[in-house]
Write an enzyme that holds these catalytic residues in place. Structure first.
Site, PDB file in Angstrom:
ATOM      1  N   GLY A  61      -0.369   1.136  12.863  1.00  0.00           N
ATOM      2  CA  GLY A  61       0.199   0.534  11.660  1.00  0.00           C
ATOM      3  C   GLY A  61      -0.426   1.132  10.415  1.00  0.00           C
ATOM      4  O   GLY A  61      -1.037   2.208  10.452  1.00  0.00           O
ATOM      5  N   LYS A  86       0.814  -1.225   0.000  1.00  0.00           N
ATOM      6  CA  LYS A  86       0.000   0.000   0.000  1.00  0.00           C
ATOM      7  C   LYS A  86       0.847   1.275   0.000  1.00  0.00           C
ATOM      8  O   LYS A  86       0.399   2.310  -0.493  1.00  0.00           O
ATOM      9  CB  LYS A  86      -0.956   0.015   1.203  1.00  0.00           C
ATOM     10  CG  LYS A  86      -2.108  -0.963   1.091  1.00  0.00           C
ATOM     11  CD  LYS A  86      -3.099  -0.775   2.231  1.00  0.00           C
ATOM     12  CE  LYS A  86      -4.287  -1.705   2.090  1.00  0.00           C
ATOM     13  NZ  LYS A  86      -5.342  -1.410   3.091  1.00  0.00           N
TER      14      LYS A  86
END
Length: 247
Positions: free
Chosen positions: A130, A65
């Protein structure tokens, strides 16, 4: 044939493949297919595009990502601010492939959260920091909800679980779990907070959707809190991806 797919590694099970395959069947969308492309190294993206010229769009999952950003021609405003992409549109102009990145996680989270919010939800505790927390923090800032990040090991601009006081839990009535704690098969794990201090004014939101009720949500519900899992967020981000690909 138009091809869509998911890149990430490993890709053991995929909500996206099931979702879009069923969508194409149920809505009579012919000559469309959705495939899984497990690539361990993001450098393989260029080869993937060459080998699959019918690709029109990709979903992106862990661990790509963030590292996919430098392979894109453009990213939309939300993805740029978040610093993560989970959706790519693929267009071909005069023989050149043009990749634009989006973050539909933010859209999915915002649209599923907003109907749940009450006037008391002006401050949030974001559990974990995260990759999944990036879109959450972006949406909270957009909605003007102050937040405090909570982590297990010391980090800048965050507090430890042991530092959550009763006062903090009282003033932060929105709790968002962005960690994988409670996800199958580890369904007995949960963020270590004082659940007995929660009450009917609290809203507990878990990005995890398997199981539908995690230990985090069950413990919050026992205290009268409103609970919400991440399934609707997943559906909404998938539909947003479909609209992006068909712009």
């Amino acid at each position: 044939m138009k091809t869509y797919g998911l890149i990430g590694y490993p890709l053991s099970h995929s909500f996206s493949k099931k979702y879009f395959t069923e969508k194409f069947q149920n809505e009579g969308i012919i000559n469309h297919q959705y495939e899984l492309f497990p690539i361990a190294d993001i450098k393989s993206l260029a080869d993937l595009l060459v080998e699959n010229p019918s690709l029109c769009g990709l979903n992106v999952t862990i661990p790509h990502k963030v590292n996919v950003l430098c392979y894109l021609n453009e990213v939309d405003e939300a993805a740029e601010k978040i610093g993560a992409v989970n959706c790519i549109s693929i267009k071909n102009f005069e023989g050149e492939t043009y990749l634009k990145g989006y973050n539909t996680d933010a859209y999915g989270f915002e649209e599923s959260l907003k109907p749940m919010l009450g006037p008391q939800h002006t401050k949030a505790l974001v559990l974990g920091d995260g990759g999944a927390a990036k879109a959450v923090k972006y949406v909270l800032e957009k909605l003007d909800i102050q937040y405090q990040v909570v982590v297990r090991t010391p980090a800048p601009n965050a507090i430890l679980y042991s530092e959550i006081t009763p006062q903090i839990l009282s003033s932060h009535q929105l709790l968002i779990n962005t960690t994988p704690l409670g996800m199958a098969p580890n369904i007995d794990t949960f963020p270590e907070i004082e659940y007995n201090l929660l009450g009917p004014g609290h809203l507990a939101y878990d990005l995890v959707y398997n199981p539908l009720e995690t230990a985090f949500l069950a413990k919050a519900a026992e205290q009268g809190a409103t609970i919400k899992n991440g399934l609707e967020m997943l559906y909404k981000q998938a539909e947003k991806a479909w609209s992006v690909w068909n712009k």
